[in-house]
Structures are given as C-alpha cells and as structure tokens.
Write a protein that holds these residues in place. Sequence first.
Motif, short mmCIF file in Angstrom:
data_model
loop_
_atom_site.label_atom_id
_atom_site.label_comp_id
_atom_site.label_asym_id
_atom_site.label_seq_id
_atom_site.Cartn_x
_atom_site.Cartn_y
_atom_site.Cartn_z
N ALA A 123 7.84 -11.91 7.86
CA ALA A 123 7.53 -12.55 9.17
C ALA A 123 7.30 -11.81 10.19
CB ALA A 123 8.42 -13.80 9.41
N ASP A 124 7.86 -10.86 10.54
CA ASP A 124 8.15 -10.10 11.65
C ASP A 124 8.02 -8.62 11.60
OD1 ASP A 124 8.28 -9.07 14.20
OD2 ASP A 124 10.50 -9.78 14.58
N VAL A 125 6.99 -7.98 11.16
CA VAL A 125 6.69 -6.74 10.68
C VAL A 125 6.90 -5.83 12.04
CG1 VAL A 125 4.07 -6.61 11.24
CG2 VAL A 125 4.95 -4.99 9.54
N THR A 126 6.92 -6.46 13.29
CA THR A 126 7.02 -5.49 14.40
C THR A 126 8.58 -4.96 14.29
OG1 THR A 126 5.54 -6.72 15.48
CG2 THR A 126 7.00 -5.53 17.04
N ASP A 127 9.50 -5.99 13.81
CA ASP A 127 10.75 -5.60 13.77
C ASP A 127 11.08 -4.36 12.94
OD1 ASP A 127 13.70 -5.86 14.09
OD2 ASP A 127 13.78 -7.18 12.31
N LEU A 128 10.43 -4.32 11.80
CA LEU A 128 10.38 -2.90 11.02
C LEU A 128 9.98 -1.99 11.70
CD1 LEU A 128 10.88 -1.71 8.24
CD2 LEU A 128 8.49 -2.36 7.63
N ALA A 129 8.80 -2.05 12.24
CA ALA A 129 8.01 -0.86 13.00
C ALA A 129 9.18 -0.33 14.15
CB ALA A 129 6.82 -1.40 13.45
N GLU A 130 9.46 -1.18 14.84
CA GLU A 130 10.52 -0.69 16.00
C GLU A 130 11.90 0.02 15.59
OE1 GLU A 130 10.78 -4.41 18.06
OE2 GLU A 130 8.89 -3.87 19.55
N VAL A 140 1.67 5.54 12.95
CA VAL A 140 2.07 5.02 11.75
C VAL A 140 1.42 3.54 12.12
CG1 VAL A 140 3.98 4.02 10.61
CG2 VAL A 140 4.40 5.96 11.78
N GLY A 141 0.65 3.15 10.78
CA GLY A 141 0.23 1.60 10.87
C GLY A 141 1.08 0.88 9.84
N VAL A 142 1.55 -0.13 10.10
CA VAL A 142 2.43 -1.10 9.29
C VAL A 142 1.91 -2.43 9.53
CG1 VAL A 142 4.71 -2.02 9.07
CG2 VAL A 142 4.38 0.15 10.03
N TYR A 196 16.55 -2.02 8.58
CA TYR A 196 15.80 -3.21 8.73
C TYR A 196 16.37 -4.38 7.62
CZ TYR A 196 12.16 -6.78 7.89
OH TYR A 196 11.59 -8.07 7.81
N LEU A 197 16.61 -3.80 6.38
CA LEU A 197 16.88 -4.46 5.10
C LEU A 197 18.39 -5.10 5.27
CD1 LEU A 197 15.46 -2.46 2.16
CD2 LEU A 197 14.81 -4.76 2.97
N SER A 198 19.27 -4.15 6.00
CA SER A 198 20.81 -4.48 6.14
C SER A 198 20.84 -5.50 7.19
CB SER A 198 21.49 -3.18 6.59
OG SER A 198 21.63 -2.16 5.73
N ALA A 199 20.05 -5.11 8.52
CA ALA A 199 19.90 -6.39 9.49
C ALA A 199 19.39 -7.61 8.91
CB ALA A 199 19.03 -5.74 10.53
N HIS A 200 18.85 -7.80 7.82
CA HIS A 200 18.19 -9.03 7.47
C HIS A 200 19.19 -9.57 6.29
CE1 HIS A 200 14.87 -9.56 10.23
NE2 HIS A 200 14.74 -8.24 10.28
N GLY A 201 20.27 -8.80 5.73
CA GLY A 201 20.76 -9.18 4.65
C GLY A 201 20.07 -9.18 3.54
N GLU A 202 19.08 -8.15 3.33
CA GLU A 202 18.26 -8.09 2.27
C GLU A 202 18.13 -6.72 1.40
OE1 GLU A 202 14.48 -9.17 3.44
OE2 GLU A 202 15.06 -11.46 3.91
N VAL A 203 19.46 -6.11 1.56
CA VAL A 203 19.59 -4.53 0.74
C VAL A 203 19.59 -5.02 -0.92
CG1 VAL A 203 20.92 -2.63 0.51
CG2 VAL A 203 20.57 -3.88 2.74
N PRO A 204 18.53 -4.55 -1.45
CA PRO A 204 18.38 -4.82 -3.03
C PRO A 204 19.28 -4.04 -3.44
CG PRO A 204 16.64 -3.33 -2.43
CD PRO A 204 17.36 -3.75 -1.08
N GLY A 244 2.31 -9.91 -4.17
CA GLY A 244 3.53 -9.50 -4.63
C GLY A 244 4.02 -8.45 -4.30
N ALA A 245 3.42 -7.61 -3.47
CA ALA A 245 4.01 -6.29 -2.70
C ALA A 245 3.21 -6.23 -1.49
CB ALA A 245 3.86 -5.20 -3.71
N GLY A 246 3.72 -7.33 -0.52
CA GLY A 246 2.86 -7.25 0.65
C GLY A 246 3.20 -6.41 1.74
N LEU A 247 3.44 -5.21 1.60
CA LEU A 247 3.84 -4.29 2.75
C LEU A 247 3.05 -3.06 2.54
CD1 LEU A 247 5.33 -3.45 5.38
CD2 LEU A 247 7.33 -2.88 4.00
N ASN A 248 2.35 -2.35 3.69
CA ASN A 248 1.85 -1.12 3.36
C ASN A 248 2.14 -0.23 4.90
OD1 ASN A 248 -0.55 0.62 4.62
ND2 ASN A 248 -1.32 0.28 2.40
N ILE A 249 2.49 0.89 4.46
CA ILE A 249 3.04 1.51 5.77
C ILE A 249 2.13 2.92 5.35
CG2 ILE A 249 4.66 3.05 6.90
CD1 ILE A 249 7.10 0.96 5.50
N THR A 250 1.30 3.32 6.27
CA THR A 250 0.37 4.59 6.44
C THR A 250 0.62 5.24 7.61
OG1 THR A 250 -1.30 3.28 4.94
CG2 THR A 250 -2.21 5.12 6.09
#
Length: 187
Positions: free
Chosen positions: A165-172, A155-157, A1-9, A139-145
Amino acid sequence: YLSAHGEVPKTSLLATVPVSVHDNTRRREGANKVSALFARLGTDIAEPLRRLTEVAVSNRNAKEHQKAVPADTLQDWAEFAAARTFGLAVRAYAGLRLAERHKVVHNLVISNVPGPPFPLYFMGARIDALIPLGPVFHGAGLNITVMSNNGRIHVGVIACRDAMADVTDLAERFPQALAELSEAVRH
C-alpha cells in the motif's frame, strides 16, 4: 521495511533478475536478448554483513546455473509456442487468480540498467535523472530497477497497491539500509 511491518518471512524473498545475454546468443539483430536468474535476497538474515555475504554466494551460484542453460533455449521455446497461446495462458492465470492459490515462483523483480556515463540532453535541456520503470506481475507485485546516468544512480520502485500500500515507505528506507551495509563492511 519488512521488520517495521512485522512481515519478515521465514525464508528469503526471491527476486527475478533480468540478465542480458546479448553476447551469448545466435539471435538476429533486433531480437530480445534477455534471460533471467533467480536471486535470494537474504531477507531472513538480520545481520547486514552476513546477509550481504549470503546474497553474494547465492547470486554467484545463480549466475552459474543461468550460464549452464544456453541463452537461446527460452527464445526457442517462445518461438515454438505461438504468441496467442502465451497470451491466453497469461490471461487464464490472472483470470483464475492462480497466483493467490499457490506459492508464486518469485516475490519481486530487481533490475540494474547501465545508462550512459556522460550527460544526456533533450531539446537542449540536460537530463538530470533517468527514473526507471519496470513490470510488476500478478502474485509478485514489486519491481525495483536501478539505472545509472552520468555517474549517478537512480532507483525506480513500483508496486501493486494490493501487495504494498505504501511503496514510498520502502523507498525512503534505502539510504538507511545502504548506510548499515557500508558501516558493516568497514568493520
């Protein structure tokens, strides 16, 4: 997901992981018996098997550090600080937008909740899935349970729309990432 969005920290994302301390506390029944540890996710490591190994070592170390602090320490502190004071501090933190002005302590929350290993029923109907929910933080707006039910995991995301903006993209992308890990472990 991070690679696809160019956001690898450049450094690994850090997750807060709730940990049950039920067996390690002197608290009375009905009291909250949860602590937390910080887990590095290896998001800065491209190779799946190496990432998994690094995460395992990091989590082992985090668990040792978490065990070193008595389970009741945080609760003792919370009882010392009045609930109203804590609430005011949280509102001030959010109101002053402090999370946007400095690095956050963690990037997301990841939790695993063991559910029953047998089927559950509600009003005679079998419950096929328990889709978990969890908190997101300023400041840390993601939860994966992850939660189990009758031998299956669900899995709940949940994400803050401003953070993702598109949490479904991550889950898929989960099945592909799990397949990559399985393949790497087999070889």
